[in-house]
Design an enzyme around this catalytic site. Sequence first.
Site, PDB file in Angstrom:
ATOM      1  N   HIS A 218      -4.918  -3.393   6.359  1.00  0.00           N
ATOM      2  CA  HIS A 218      -4.727  -3.632   4.920  1.00  0.00           C
ATOM      3  C   HIS A 218      -6.097  -3.995   4.343  1.00  0.00           C
ATOM      4  O   HIS A 218      -6.436  -5.162   4.171  1.00  0.00           O
ATOM      5  CB  HIS A 218      -3.705  -4.759   4.702  1.00  0.00           C
ATOM      6  CG  HIS A 218      -3.545  -5.125   3.258  1.00  0.00           C
ATOM      7  ND1 HIS A 218      -3.059  -4.242   2.308  1.00  0.00           N
ATOM      8  CD2 HIS A 218      -3.798  -6.273   2.588  1.00  0.00           C
ATOM      9  CE1 HIS A 218      -3.026  -4.842   1.127  1.00  0.00           C
ATOM     10  NE2 HIS A 218      -3.478  -6.066   1.268  1.00  0.00           N
TER      11      HIS A 218
ATOM     12  N   ASP B 257       0.836  -1.205   0.000  1.00  0.00           N
ATOM     13  CA  ASP B 257       0.000   0.000   0.000  1.00  0.00           C
ATOM     14  C   ASP B 257       0.873   1.259   0.000  1.00  0.00           C
ATOM     15  O   ASP B 257       0.577   2.246  -0.679  1.00  0.00           O
ATOM     16  CB  ASP B 257      -0.924  -0.014   1.229  1.00  0.00           C
ATOM     17  CG  ASP B 257      -1.639  -1.353   1.351  1.00  0.00           C
ATOM     18  OD1 ASP B 257      -2.282  -1.759   0.380  1.00  0.00           O
ATOM     19  OD2 ASP B 257      -1.508  -2.014   2.410  1.00  0.00           O
TER      20      ASP B 257
HETATM   21  N1  LIG Z   1      -0.785  -8.198   2.349  1.00  0.00           N
HETATM   22  C1  LIG Z   1      -0.797  -7.925   1.057  1.00  0.00           C
HETATM   23  O1  LIG Z   1      -0.477  -6.794   0.657  1.00  0.00           O
HETATM   24  C2  LIG Z   1      -1.168  -8.958   0.042  1.00  0.00           C
HETATM   25  C3  LIG Z   1      -1.645 -10.187   0.425  1.00  0.00           C
HETATM   26  N2  LIG Z   1      -2.009 -11.116  -0.507  1.00  0.00           N
HETATM   27  C4  LIG Z   1      -2.503 -12.402  -0.003  1.00  0.00           C
HETATM   28  O2  LIG Z   1      -1.473 -13.384  -0.086  1.00  0.00           O
HETATM   29  C5  LIG Z   1      -2.073 -14.686  -0.085  1.00  0.00           C
HETATM   30  C6  LIG Z   1      -1.423 -15.568  -1.134  1.00  0.00           C
HETATM   31  O3  LIG Z   1      -1.681 -15.060  -2.426  1.00  0.00           O
HETATM   32  P1  LIG Z   1      -1.225 -15.865  -3.743  1.00  0.00           P
HETATM   33  O4  LIG Z   1       0.172 -16.360  -3.612  1.00  0.00           O
HETATM   34  O5  LIG Z   1      -1.578 -15.014  -4.890  1.00  0.00           O
HETATM   35  O6  LIG Z   1      -2.241 -17.112  -3.678  1.00  0.00           O
HETATM   36  P2  LIG Z   1      -2.074 -18.546  -4.384  1.00  0.00           P
HETATM   37  O7  LIG Z   1      -3.380 -19.238  -4.239  1.00  0.00           O
HETATM   38  O8  LIG Z   1      -1.461 -18.406  -5.731  1.00  0.00           O
HETATM   39  O9  LIG Z   1      -0.995 -19.253  -3.456  1.00  0.00           O
HETATM   40  C7  LIG Z   1      -1.243 -19.567  -2.131  1.00  0.00           C
HETATM   41  C8  LIG Z   1      -0.507 -20.852  -1.841  1.00  0.00           C
HETATM   42  O10 LIG Z   1      -0.670 -21.120  -0.455  1.00  0.00           O
HETATM   43  C9  LIG Z   1      -0.829 -22.514  -0.301  1.00  0.00           C
HETATM   44  N3  LIG Z   1      -1.474 -22.753   0.996  1.00  0.00           N
HETATM   45  C10 LIG Z   1      -2.771 -22.598   1.326  1.00  0.00           C
HETATM   46  N4  LIG Z   1      -2.950 -22.916   2.627  1.00  0.00           N
HETATM   47  C11 LIG Z   1      -1.740 -23.239   3.121  1.00  0.00           C
HETATM   48  C12 LIG Z   1      -1.278 -23.665   4.393  1.00  0.00           C
HETATM   49  N5  LIG Z   1      -2.125 -23.840   5.423  1.00  0.00           N
HETATM   50  N6  LIG Z   1       0.037 -23.917   4.546  1.00  0.00           N
HETATM   51  C13 LIG Z   1       0.893 -23.772   3.506  1.00  0.00           C
HETATM   52  N7  LIG Z   1       0.511 -23.389   2.268  1.00  0.00           N
HETATM   53  C14 LIG Z   1      -0.787 -23.133   2.083  1.00  0.00           C
HETATM   54  C15 LIG Z   1      -1.648 -22.961  -1.505  1.00  0.00           C
HETATM   55  O11 LIG Z   1      -1.449 -24.348  -1.793  1.00  0.00           O
HETATM   56  C16 LIG Z   1      -1.069 -22.064  -2.600  1.00  0.00           C
HETATM   57  O12 LIG Z   1      -0.004 -22.699  -3.305  1.00  0.00           O
HETATM   58  C17 LIG Z   1      -3.575 -14.459  -0.266  1.00  0.00           C
HETATM   59  O13 LIG Z   1      -4.226 -14.537   0.977  1.00  0.00           O
HETATM   60  C18 LIG Z   1      -3.633 -13.035  -0.796  1.00  0.00           C
HETATM   61  O14 LIG Z   1      -4.863 -12.426  -0.541  1.00  0.00           O
HETATM   62  C19 LIG Z   1      -1.883 -10.875  -1.839  1.00  0.00           C
HETATM   63  C20 LIG Z   1      -1.415  -9.660  -2.277  1.00  0.00           C
HETATM   64  C21 LIG Z   1      -1.040  -8.609  -1.378  1.00  0.00           C
HETATM   65  O1  LIG Z   2      -6.549  -7.292  -2.855  1.00  0.00           O
HETATM   66  C1  LIG Z   2      -6.241  -8.465  -2.609  1.00  0.00           C
HETATM   67  O2  LIG Z   2      -7.035  -9.358  -2.317  1.00  0.00           O
HETATM   68  C2  LIG Z   2      -4.771  -8.804  -2.613  1.00  0.00           C
HETATM   69  C3  LIG Z   2      -4.129  -7.755  -1.819  1.00  0.00           C
HETATM   70  O3  LIG Z   2      -4.156  -7.779  -0.609  1.00  0.00           O
HETATM   71  C4  LIG Z   2      -3.647  -6.570  -2.510  1.00  0.00           C
HETATM   72  O4  LIG Z   2      -3.434  -6.590  -3.730  1.00  0.00           O
HETATM   73  O5  LIG Z   2      -3.453  -5.560  -1.834  1.00  0.00           O
END
Ligand SMILES: NC(=O)C1=CN([C@@H]2O[C@H](COP(=O)(O)OP(=O)(O)OC[C@H]3O[C@@H](n4cnc5c(N)ncnc54)[C@H](O)[C@@H]3O)[C@@H](O)[C@H]2O)C=CC1
Ligand SMILES: O=C([O-])CC(=O)C(=O)O
Length: 329
Positions: free
Chosen positions: A189, A161
Amino acid sequence: MSKPVRIAVTGAAGQIGYALLFRLASGEVFGPDQPVHLNLIELPHAMDALGGVVMELDDCAFPTLEGVTTADSDHLEDGFRDADYVMCVGSVPRKQGMERADLLKVNGGIFGPTGRAIDAAAAENVKVIVVGNPCNTNCLIAMSHAPRVPRENWFAMTRLDQNRAKSQLAQKAGVGVGDVNSLAIWGNHSPTMYPDFDHARIKGTPVPQAISDHDWLKGEFLTTVQQRGAAIIKARGASSAASAANAALDTLKDITRPTPEGEVFSAAICSTGQYGIEEGIMCSMPLRTDGTTWQVVEGWEHDEFAQAKIQASVDELKSERDTVRDLLG
Ligand SMILES: NC(=O)C1=CN([C@@H]2O[C@H](COP(=O)(O)OP(=O)(O)OC[C@H]3O[C@@H](n4cnc5c(N)ncnc54)[C@H](O)[C@@H]3O)[C@@H](O)[C@H]2O)C=CC1
Ligand SMILES: O=C([O-])CC(=O)C(=O)O
């Protein structure tokens, strides 16, 4: 060569993991003379995919990558064993039309076991960065199950952000993003987050002086930053991954390197009552560090507009905490 820094990453075969691991292994964060060891954790059914990622890590032949260990989420303690840093990415991302808080029921349950395993197995001074959404409250859940790990060692990611806000301000002012400093994110967030333009500077000048269009600052700027995640999901059909991984690396750099003069960084930390924010919630604030110990930047004054925005985000964090009371340790 010195002892390897051990970094555990959950969700390592996911979208963010794929954009994160190679840069972590390359020496980008800890430098060319510091070996790193990656502890990669995935769900049991994703271990084959993770095996492919490990093959690719091998094939990069990074001189800084001392080794890779893998573990499935039924063996979390093996995954977190001796980790100096843990990046909690593993969780389900939201789909179009959802808010991040809608993920609390889906993802909240992951973070109790995560906290307990970190508490049992990670290195003495482990630092944890939670990325998986809703990251502030997931971090609170994990922290509450890890009494051994000091509260100062827990961070939820709001650096994406911060980066988004800096980029919007730079584009509006027609300057480079490096000319924008001291931009902090307050709160959750979520769409209630508050990018604090009043205390940000462009080439040393306070933003409200450098950008005369205050309606834009209080309107379109805020909503663009607050809704950027949703805009990316709408456009890409999947949530931001490369920019999220980049921000996760930025957060690791933020907490391990002295903050440059005139700069701050943002992360949600466990409030101890700074700025009147309720103790014990994971709230994003402006931070500075000498590379070892961080502090909240004190003394910023907020007008009524900013105070109301920050309070709304703090209220949302309190309500998320109340929703997950039965998941807290
Ligand atoms: N804080 C932030 O600014 C942001 C947060 N996110 C969050 O990050 C997270 C991951 O996003 P992506 O990588 O795009 O999702 P994705 O679905 O591509 O990857 C997530 C991975 O986590 C694994 N997984 C699920 N539960 C698990 C567990 N208990 N233990 C170990 N691995 C597990 C899945 O098998 C998958 O490979 C989401 O919750 C998303 O909303 C995404 C973008 C920004
Ligand atoms: O918006 C979402 O779900 C993923 C995220 O946290 C971001 O891009 O900031």
